[in-house]
Scaffold this motif. Structure first.
Motif, mmCIF file in Angstrom:
data_model
loop_
_atom_site.group_PDB
_atom_site.id
_atom_site.type_symbol
_atom_site.label_atom_id
_atom_site.label_comp_id
_atom_site.label_asym_id
_atom_site.label_seq_id
_atom_site.Cartn_x
_atom_site.Cartn_y
_atom_site.Cartn_z
ATOM 1 N N VAL A 132 -4.325 -1.140 -5.420
ATOM 2 C CA VAL A 132 -4.317 -0.885 -3.982
ATOM 3 C C VAL A 132 -5.519 -1.540 -3.318
ATOM 4 C CG1 VAL A 132 -4.277 0.883 -2.183
ATOM 5 C CG2 VAL A 132 -3.069 1.277 -4.327
ATOM 6 N N PRO A 175 -1.173 6.271 -7.029
ATOM 7 C CA PRO A 175 -1.827 6.639 -5.777
ATOM 8 C C PRO A 175 -0.837 6.634 -4.619
ATOM 9 C CG PRO A 175 -2.384 4.389 -6.356
ATOM 10 C CD PRO A 175 -1.528 4.913 -7.469
ATOM 11 N N VAL A 178 0.867 -1.175 0.000
ATOM 12 C CA VAL A 178 0.000 0.000 0.000
ATOM 13 C C VAL A 178 0.908 1.230 0.000
ATOM 14 C CG1 VAL A 178 -1.754 1.296 1.252
ATOM 15 C CG2 VAL A 178 -1.825 -1.203 1.236
ATOM 16 N N LEU A 203 -7.743 4.871 4.998
ATOM 17 C CA LEU A 203 -6.785 5.628 4.194
ATOM 18 C C LEU A 203 -7.548 6.777 3.547
ATOM 19 C CD1 LEU A 203 -4.969 2.661 2.392
ATOM 20 C CD2 LEU A 203 -4.263 3.810 4.503
ATOM 21 N N VAL A 241 2.461 4.814 0.463
ATOM 22 C CA VAL A 241 2.234 5.934 1.377
ATOM 23 C C VAL A 241 3.259 7.025 1.096
ATOM 24 C CG1 VAL A 241 1.261 4.469 3.182
ATOM 25 C CG2 VAL A 241 3.710 4.934 3.170
ATOM 26 N N ALA A 270 -1.114 7.163 -0.226
ATOM 27 C CA ALA A 270 -1.889 7.492 0.972
ATOM 28 C C ALA A 270 -1.130 8.544 1.773
ATOM 29 C CB ALA A 270 -2.099 6.250 1.823
ATOM 30 N N VAL A 321 -6.303 9.042 -0.108
ATOM 31 C CA VAL A 321 -5.285 8.508 -1.010
ATOM 32 C C VAL A 321 -5.301 9.438 -2.222
ATOM 33 C CG1 VAL A 321 -4.630 6.579 -2.492
ATOM 34 C CG2 VAL A 321 -5.616 6.148 -0.230
ATOM 35 N N GLU A 362 -8.524 12.776 -4.985
ATOM 36 C CA GLU A 362 -8.525 12.156 -3.677
ATOM 37 C C GLU A 362 -9.535 11.012 -3.613
ATOM 38 O OE1 GLU A 362 -9.139 15.193 -0.759
ATOM 39 O OE2 GLU A 362 -7.044 15.860 -0.857
#
Length: 214
Positions: free
Chosen positions: A174, A203, A15, A193, A17, A205, A196, A102
């Motif tokens: 994701v 993407p 994922v 999240l 970030v 987060a 994101v 978003e």
């Protein structure tokens, strides 16, 4: 969960970030800001404050060491007005993420099927559109794509009014990874999240809230 507990979990399931560094004093925050690149965001890291924006424990768009030092003091003061010092791990420093769409993705407890995975438009659009869809893991990639396409998120990504469309497939990736996390990690009761930010680079987060089961 604190960020130091959350980050390895998200990394294990791919994922993405935003680059995030933890600072425990103002000078560490300045060094972290220089490392990730200005402008930056400062936000308190505290399991006792899951909605830190509501208590003033987030500062955005900081462009200098002086601004970071002042923001560090401000967000810590705001946090300590609502939480014990022992419940505050420090302050997270992140770069401001570029323009994008978003989204909200998450894991939530279900009354019948255990964990559920949700997706939809994120940020301020969560309440404005009140539109998301839910999947019961395990689910396929085709299921994940259909879920995205059932919400306004797909149109927001592809109909950009003159700008290049953004990748729906990257969001689906994701979502599938979150489904695997929800199926595999029974201790996670809730994972939020939001947002994101989906950019041309994919993407990322910028905020993560994880609650574990008792």
């Amino acid at each position: 969960m604190t960020w130091e507990e959350t980050a390895p979990l998200l990394d294990a399931y791919d994922v993405p970030v935003a680059e995030t560094r933890l600072a425990t004093d103002a000078e560490e925050a300045v060094a972290a800001a220089a490392a990730v690149g200005y402008p930056v965001v400062l936000k308190v890291d505290s399991p006792a404050l899951p909605h830190r924006t509501d208590v003033g424990a987030v500062e955005l768009g900081l462009e200098s060491p002086a601004a970071v030092r002042e923001a560090y003091r401000d967000v810590m003061d705001a946090a300590l007005a609502h939480a014990d010092e022992s419940d505050v791990a420090g302050v997270l420093v992140q770069p401001m993420v570029g323009d994008g769409v978003e989204a909200i993705l998450g894991v939530a407890p279900g009354d019948v099927f255990g964990s559920l995975v949700t997706v939809g438009p994120g940020g301020v659009l969560v309440e404005a559109l009140d539109e998301s869809t839910t999947l019961v893991p395990p689910f396929s990639r085709d299921d994940a794509r259909r879920a995205v396409e059932q919400t306004a998120l797909a149109d927001l990504l592809t109909d950009r009014r003159g700008d290049e469309p953004l990748s729906v497939d990257a969001v689906v990736d994701v979502l599938v990874n979150l489904g695997e996390l929800a199926t595999s990690v029974e201790t996670v009761a809730e994972l939020d999240l939001n947002p994101v930010v989906v950019t041309e680079d994919g993407p990322v987060a910028v905020d993560a809230l994880v609650r574990t089961r008792d």
